[in-house]
Design an enzyme around this catalytic site. Sequence first.
Site, PDB file in Angstrom:
ATOM      1  N   VAL A  62       0.837  -1.201   0.000  1.00 36.14           N
ATOM      2  CA  VAL A  62       0.000   0.000   0.000  1.00 36.14           C
ATOM      3  C   VAL A  62       0.875   1.255   0.000  1.00 36.14           C
ATOM      4  O   VAL A  62       1.887   1.307   0.687  1.00 36.14           O
ATOM      5  CB  VAL A  62      -0.888   0.015   1.275  1.00 36.14           C
ATOM      6  CG1 VAL A  62      -1.721   1.287   1.346  1.00 36.14           C
ATOM      7  CG2 VAL A  62      -1.766  -1.212   1.334  1.00 36.14           C
ATOM      8  N   CYS A  63       0.445   2.263  -0.761  1.00 34.96           N
ATOM      9  CA  CYS A  63       1.046   3.594  -0.679  1.00 34.96           C
ATOM     10  C   CYS A  63      -0.075   4.618  -0.788  1.00 34.96           C
ATOM     11  O   CYS A  63      -1.241   4.294  -0.553  1.00 34.96           O
ATOM     12  CB  CYS A  63       2.131   3.790  -1.748  1.00 34.96           C
ATOM     13  SG  CYS A  63       1.497   3.940  -3.428  1.00 34.96           S
ATOM     14  N   HIS A  64       0.243   5.824  -1.173  1.00 35.83           N
ATOM     15  CA  HIS A  64      -0.774   6.880  -1.266  1.00 35.83           C
ATOM     16  C   HIS A  64      -1.746   6.632  -2.413  1.00 35.83           C
ATOM     17  O   HIS A  64      -2.960   6.673  -2.231  1.00 35.83           O
ATOM     18  CB  HIS A  64      -0.100   8.254  -1.412  1.00 35.83           C
ATOM     19  CG  HIS A  64      -1.074   9.378  -1.540  1.00 35.83           C
ATOM     20  ND1 HIS A  64      -1.840   9.815  -0.484  1.00 35.83           N
ATOM     21  CD2 HIS A  64      -1.421  10.138  -2.605  1.00 35.83           C
ATOM     22  CE1 HIS A  64      -2.626  10.796  -0.904  1.00 35.83           C
ATOM     23  NE2 HIS A  64      -2.381  11.019  -2.182  1.00 35.83           N
ATOM     24  N   GLY A  66      -0.860   4.196  -5.306  1.00 34.05           N
ATOM     25  CA  GLY A  66      -0.617   2.976  -6.063  1.00 34.05           C
ATOM     26  C   GLY A  66       0.675   2.923  -6.852  1.00 34.05           C
ATOM     27  O   GLY A  66       1.064   1.861  -7.317  1.00 34.05           O
ATOM     28  N   MET A  90      -4.153   4.591  -0.553  1.00 35.16           N
ATOM     29  CA  MET A  90      -4.883   5.127   0.601  1.00 35.16           C
ATOM     30  C   MET A  90      -5.858   6.233   0.208  1.00 35.16           C
ATOM     31  O   MET A  90      -6.791   6.504   0.965  1.00 35.16           O
ATOM     32  CB  MET A  90      -3.898   5.639   1.658  1.00 35.16           C
ATOM     33  CG  MET A  90      -3.140   4.533   2.392  1.00 35.16           C
ATOM     34  SD  MET A  90      -4.200   3.328   3.240  1.00 35.16           S
ATOM     35  CE  MET A  90      -4.765   4.314   4.649  1.00 35.16           C
TER      36      MET A  90
END
Length: 98
Positions: A62-64, A66, A90
């Site tokens: 997971v990141c901000h 993708g 996210m």
Amino acid sequence: MKIITAKEVEALLQEGKTLHIIDVRENEEVANGKIPGAIHIPLGFLDVRMNELDKNLEYIIVCHSGGRSGMAANFLTSYGFKAVNMIDGMVAWEGPIE
């Protein structure tokens, strides 16, 4: 690369599934909240911390939004890990955060 959406991850957690989630965002981003139970390993530290991971498990990255998680998933896959990119990051997460 395998992908999953934030909605799919949320649904799996609501079903009580055990997921192994790695959040590769920076410290400042994670300070605003992360998916409960997610392991925080900033992308820049993934290479030195991958020894903490188990190749028998599948990890959702997971990141901000993708992009970084896609890079991390590709990196881990190249070392024999099972990694899935949460493609919408996210920004699309509507579930609980800690």
